[in-house]
Design a protein around this motif. Sequence first.
Motif, PDB file in Angstrom:
ATOM      1  N   GLU A  16      40.777  28.192  38.261  1.00  0.00           N
ATOM      2  CA  GLU A  16      40.124  28.420  36.972  1.00  0.00           C
ATOM      3  C   GLU A  16      38.966  27.447  36.766  1.00  0.00           C
ATOM      4  OE1 GLU A  16      40.430  30.716  34.808  1.00  0.00           O
ATOM      5  OE2 GLU A  16      42.398  31.629  34.965  1.00  0.00           O
ATOM      6  N   ARG A  17      39.155  26.179  37.138  1.00  0.00           N
ATOM      7  CA  ARG A  17      38.076  25.197  37.007  1.00  0.00           C
ATOM      8  C   ARG A  17      36.900  25.565  37.908  1.00  0.00           C
ATOM      9  NH1 ARG A  17      42.360  21.428  37.012  1.00  0.00           N
ATOM     10  NH2 ARG A  17      41.983  20.999  39.227  1.00  0.00           N
ATOM     11  N   ASN A  18      37.201  25.925  39.142  1.00  0.00           N
ATOM     12  CA  ASN A  18      36.138  26.317  40.067  1.00  0.00           C
ATOM     13  C   ASN A  18      35.426  27.573  39.591  1.00  0.00           C
ATOM     14  OD1 ASN A  18      36.691  24.173  41.678  1.00  0.00           O
ATOM     15  ND2 ASN A  18      37.423  25.353  43.434  1.00  0.00           N
TER      16      ASN A  18
ATOM     17  N   ARG B 244      31.513  28.025  39.026  1.00  0.00           N
ATOM     18  CA  ARG B 244      30.880  29.075  39.829  1.00  0.00           C
ATOM     19  C   ARG B 244      30.181  30.104  38.945  1.00  0.00           C
ATOM     20  NH1 ARG B 244      31.027  32.208  44.281  1.00  0.00           N
ATOM     21  NH2 ARG B 244      31.301  34.441  43.969  1.00  0.00           N
ATOM     22  N   ARG B 245      30.866  30.530  37.887  1.00  0.00           N
ATOM     23  CA  ARG B 245      30.287  31.542  37.000  1.00  0.00           C
ATOM     24  C   ARG B 245      29.020  31.027  36.334  1.00  0.00           C
ATOM     25  NH1 ARG B 245      33.778  35.131  32.635  1.00  0.00           N
ATOM     26  NH2 ARG B 245      32.037  36.393  31.860  1.00  0.00           N
ATOM     27  N   SER B 246      29.018  29.771  35.935  1.00  0.00           N
ATOM     28  CA  SER B 246      27.844  29.182  35.303  1.00  0.00           C
ATOM     29  C   SER B 246      26.664  29.109  36.273  1.00  0.00           C
ATOM     30  CB  SER B 246      28.182  27.782  34.782  1.00  0.00           C
ATOM     31  OG  SER B 246      27.061  27.161  34.223  1.00  0.00           O
ATOM     32  N   ASN B 247      26.927  28.707  37.516  1.00  0.00           N
ATOM     33  CA  ASN B 247      25.862  28.600  38.513  1.00  0.00           C
ATOM     34  C   ASN B 247      25.271  29.963  38.862  1.00  0.00           C
ATOM     35  OD1 ASN B 247      26.153  25.824  38.661  1.00  0.00           O
ATOM     36  ND2 ASN B 247      27.544  25.899  40.417  1.00  0.00           N
TER      37      ASN B 247
ATOM     38  N   ALA C 100      27.084  42.562  41.324  1.00  0.00           N
ATOM     39  CA  ALA C 100      26.695  42.341  42.713  1.00  0.00           C
ATOM     40  C   ALA C 100      26.750  40.859  43.078  1.00  0.00           C
ATOM     41  CB  ALA C 100      25.292  42.888  42.961  1.00  0.00           C
ATOM     42  N   LEU C 101      26.504  39.989  42.090  1.00  0.00           N
ATOM     43  CA  LEU C 101      26.553  38.547  42.315  1.00  0.00           C
ATOM     44  C   LEU C 101      27.975  37.995  42.261  1.00  0.00           C
ATOM     45  CD1 LEU C 101      23.464  37.541  40.148  1.00  0.00           C
ATOM     46  CD2 LEU C 101      23.654  37.231  42.620  1.00  0.00           C
TER      47      LEU C 101
ATOM     48  N   GLY D  24      38.758  30.110  43.395  1.00  0.00           N
ATOM     49  CA  GLY D  24      38.026  30.413  42.180  1.00  0.00           C
ATOM     50  C   GLY D  24      36.966  31.483  42.287  1.00  0.00           C
ATOM     51  N   ARG D  25      37.098  32.393  43.254  1.00  0.00           N
ATOM     52  CA  ARG D  25      36.191  33.533  43.351  1.00  0.00           C
ATOM     53  C   ARG D  25      36.883  34.760  42.777  1.00  0.00           C
ATOM     54  NH1 ARG D  25      35.108  32.919  49.747  1.00  0.00           N
ATOM     55  NH2 ARG D  25      37.324  33.461  49.600  1.00  0.00           N
TER      56      ARG D  25
END
Length: 209
Positions: free
Chosen positions: A38-40, A44-47, A138-139, A160-161
Amino acid sequence: MSRRRPLNIARLAALALSLLLAACAGTARKELNTDFSERNWGIRRSNIAAVQNFVLKGRVAEAGVAGARGDLDWTQNGDRIDLRVTGPLGVGALAISGDRHNVEIRSKEGVVNTRSPESYMQERLGWSLPLARLRYWALGIPAPGFMDEQPREVLLDDVGRAQRFEQLGWTIEYSEYQTVNSLTLPRKMTVAGGGRSFRLVIDDWAGIP
């Protein structure tokens, strides 16, 4: 007078073990979303949400025995999309260019300018994809929007993917990722909704920071 059979300790132990394993198997799917993943996922989502431009090349196919295939060339510049599919699902070449305000669609039907590309594609081609949201899918992340448009749950893998989520009636699943510069982006994914399912294989990413 009936005789009671002696308790078989080994049999009881085996039964207890099988029940324990079954319970663990039934909860394994939920346990993928650990605190670590969840932390990752948040980072990841923000980046990935910060990615405004990209170019990808790949293949798209409709699921099913008779599902046709096409080659995909896609350039995204902010809100503007330039997408070309050669031979998509048996209807010849299809090109889509524009932004959320106006889209030009070029196909064997001719050239059309529309503010409702999804409705036009559904009416003329018999299938459609949610273009405004597809760039985020797609991202590898849900499309941003109002709270009632967000998926209630995103199933994550151990790093976290996203593996699977549902958004606005569509189910998006990811089966393979690839490393692209500083990010890990999808390689194989499926988008299903409206009774149809499309599989996307991304062979090459460009323009990723």
